[in-house]
Scaffold this active site. Sequence first.
Site, PDB file in Angstrom:
ATOM      1  N   VAL A  46       0.838  -1.206   0.000  1.00 61.23           N
ATOM      2  CA  VAL A  46       0.000   0.000   0.000  1.00 61.23           C
ATOM      3  C   VAL A  46       0.871   1.254   0.000  1.00 61.23           C
ATOM      4  CG1 VAL A  46      -1.571   1.360   1.448  1.00 61.23           C
ATOM      5  CG2 VAL A  46      -2.006  -1.084   1.087  1.00 61.23           C
ATOM      6  N   LYS A  61     -23.308  -8.903  -2.715  1.00 59.58           N
ATOM      7  CA  LYS A  61     -23.898  -9.022  -4.053  1.00 59.58           C
ATOM      8  C   LYS A  61     -25.360  -8.641  -4.082  1.00 59.58           C
ATOM      9  CE  LYS A  61     -24.170 -13.804  -2.830  1.00 59.58           C
ATOM     10  NZ  LYS A  61     -23.081 -14.003  -1.871  1.00 59.58           N
ATOM     11  N   VAL A  74     -18.725 -11.331  -6.564  1.00 58.95           N
ATOM     12  CA  VAL A  74     -18.997 -12.303  -7.624  1.00 58.95           C
ATOM     13  C   VAL A  74     -17.868 -13.314  -7.701  1.00 58.95           C
ATOM     14  CG1 VAL A  74     -19.414 -12.643 -10.091  1.00 58.95           C
ATOM     15  CG2 VAL A  74     -20.270 -10.581  -8.964  1.00 58.95           C
ATOM     16  N   GLY A 111     -22.030 -29.546   3.952  1.00 61.06           N
ATOM     17  CA  GLY A 111     -21.874 -28.118   4.227  1.00 61.06           C
ATOM     18  C   GLY A 111     -21.816 -27.245   2.995  1.00 61.06           C
ATOM     19  N   LYS A 157     -25.502 -11.997  -9.029  1.00 68.97           N
ATOM     20  CA  LYS A 157     -24.168 -11.930  -9.644  1.00 68.97           C
ATOM     21  C   LYS A 157     -24.269 -11.631 -11.139  1.00 68.97           C
ATOM     22  CE  LYS A 157     -22.313 -15.006  -6.109  1.00 68.97           C
ATOM     23  NZ  LYS A 157     -22.183 -16.434  -5.716  1.00 68.97           N
ATOM     24  N   GLY A 203     -16.353 -19.359   0.346  1.00 67.55           N
ATOM     25  CA  GLY A 203     -15.472 -19.730   1.447  1.00 67.55           C
ATOM     26  C   GLY A 203     -14.850 -18.501   2.062  1.00 67.55           C
TER      27      GLY A 203
END
Lengths: 438, 438
Positions: free
Chosen positions: B37, B109, B136, B191, B209, B312
């Site tokens: 940065v 989204k 997305v 899951g 999306k 995830g």
Amino acid sequence: MKESDKSLGVAVLGCGSVGSQVVRLLQEQAGDLAARVGAPVELVGVAVRRLDAAREVEVPEGLLTTDAAALVARDDVDLVVEVIGGIEPARGLILSALEHGASVVTANKALLAEDGPTLFEAAEKAGRDIYYEAAVAGAIPILRPLRESLAGDTVTRVLGIVNGTTNFILDKMDTSGAGFGDALQEAQDLGYAEADPTADVEGFDAAAKAAILASLAFHSRVTASDVHREGISEVTAADVASARDMDSVVKLLAICELRPGADGGEDAVAVRVHPAMIPRSHPLASVREAYNAVFVESEAAGQLMFYGPGAGGSPTASAVLGDLVTVARNRLAGTRGAGESAYAARAVLSMGESRTRYHVAIDVDDRAGVLATVALAFAEHDVSIQTVRQEGRGDDAQLVVVSHEATDAQLSATVAHLRTMDIVRDVTSVMRVEGVAE
Amino acid sequence: MKESDKSLGVAVLGCGSVGSQVVRLLQEQAGDLAARVGAPVELVGVAVRRLDAAREVEVPEGLLTTDAAALVARDDVDLVVEVIGGIEPARGLILSALEHGASVVTANKALLAEDGPTLFEAAEKAGRDIYYEAAVAGAIPILRPLRESLAGDTVTRVLGIVNGTTNFILDKMDTSGAGFGDALQEAQDLGYAEADPTADVEGFDAAAKAAILASLAFHSRVTASDVHREGISEVTAADVASARDMDSVVKLLAICELRPGADGGEDAVAVRVHPAMIPRSHPLASVREAYNAVFVESEAAGQLMFYGPGAGGSPTASAVLGDLVTVARNRLAGTRGAGESAYAARAVLSMGESRTRYHVAIDVDDRAGVLATVALAFAEHDVSIQTVRQEGRGDDAQLVVVSHEATDAQLSATVAHLRTMDIVRDVTSVMRVEGVAE
């Protein structure tokens, strides 16, 4: 961004297959480019070697010039697109363009891989951008994802099929069983390989791209001379068949790896280009013909792949124009994008220190104890064997050994040792293995 | 960029699976982030619903707060990461953050697809960035390539597998022959699907999306309500088997297309989410399990594909952090990235006007003239047939018809017509076909 009245002047250096498509798109998409940049983008000059050469595009009257040096120094040139290729005069022209206040977009992988830092420093000093998405994998957006999308992550490995010519040849060898020579001939007949195919076939092109990818992925300076390079001219039909028996395929890979230092030592980088077997289930295995793809592994994102046409005038021009829009926007905003990021300054490992895995096929005498003797040779070099397949064939037998990961030095010493052994009649195939979890 | 002494303060809103990984990476990679940065990036607050909830990450003492509204208004907050999800309070918090001078990174989204322009206008007015790569396809860099890498090109089509849950279910149905119910149950057990799977299974998630992708690809405003949406709950084992017979596979696709206007009329956009058959040779067909991939076609670049984990905590956090680095750099440079690009303002076609192709399997009486009668029904609706396969099966026969491209209205009218015909016993499978050149 509000549209500005001031237009930005673009000079294009080179009007070959890429340059002519850049010129075409600049004209056909002028309205869209203006809307996306926030100001008109106007072609003000095209530098060529010969004014009367045949071209794929009609360049507007009066824009052609053979004096590239004068063109990049003009006051009305805000943006320079360099698609001449090669080291000189490209380097001198880019440096002059930056000094004269232009921002630069280039597709010149050879120059970037040889002397990128000189260009980056000149851009920094001039307060201008130098962007080069088109230098690696043609139209595939891979450099911007590495330098921006993954800027908050730690890239650990890049595996790239970044040369379409060699992928076409290896794909032909895999699907038709052809030898290297025949497949090269077909690639030449179809225009996928040049009359002198050395730069592609011997991996020079891929090595330049590997250096660029590694520099960005690992925030370190890596040049083409740091890249271990082996081409595909010695890949045989037997190698390809041996891969097929392993449910694998041979690809020329550009491999960039982050290697954690042992015992808390500093991370280092391994960068190499060589043919390797990868399992057919690997996403890169399905990259056919002259397509390119880059597979990226990172700590948080996991496994990503970027796929598309790796060459060609129009795809490469798409990448050039994408960069042009970015540097033009930066120009209007009075800013520049992130410059070179080499803060990590990681060391580059030699090939001998790099860790790889070998697939070795050996013709041996078919007698008791052969397997044990061969296994011992691996053990002597501290190389652990993952699998051995033994096939008796009358008088003699074939052993196919796949090792666990070891240093390339250990592995090549093992192969050299095997070649000296009495019971070994021939080492018929040696190929590194990639894309397999250790 | 030289490193600045002033650190940038980051507030994270939400500390669930994504937020906790963002917090972890901000701490673990603090040194790298500062270098990339150009200034330290410091976590100054984490807004949560309950202070005592169990979390995947240890949040430093004193940083947790339940007062998100107060957090985003603080003077020491330069960057806000919104990973709460849903419409409110997320929208109000983002607007407040921008008004108070913070730049924003969000993964939301649903909010972007419902009310993106409100956010973009607030960012424009505040002179700040709002970035949303993570909204997305999780970790896959797809929005940045669309808005930057392809900014000099004309995107003509986006085909995305953008929902991992439905891809997992359809993949199971394909590989095991399971019905939808059993495959959903397996996804829930592992899951991959929630207890209430509606948002995924009925295509709401993919539709949001699709709206975001279409907006960026076509420089127009497209909201979730513009997107025709069909889920996968009515996909049967017979549909999947019928696809297999065609050497195809069923995928839930987000489809965004640029449709040139007829007779020089204006271009329009078609955006839809529905299950479709694609050939197994298409790059999207090999996207297995819960992976995502986005296939992009553009005029100059040709065909590109982006592949990776679509969800995830850790992969999504990677995308969030990538955006965070960009907006932080912009912040330091006193600039902002390109804002909303909706200049083209293309109209969105209704589903009836969209052009698709149908695969229709019909049980018919096995008698002479049946094929001609069915073919006539297609012709009456001006639908051209590409292939018909007829299989006699004792008493009755099955016809499998694949049409050429026609409007969805023509195609659905044809199917309605077929259902009324005496010789048609049952229309056993109707599925759109994508990824085939017309």
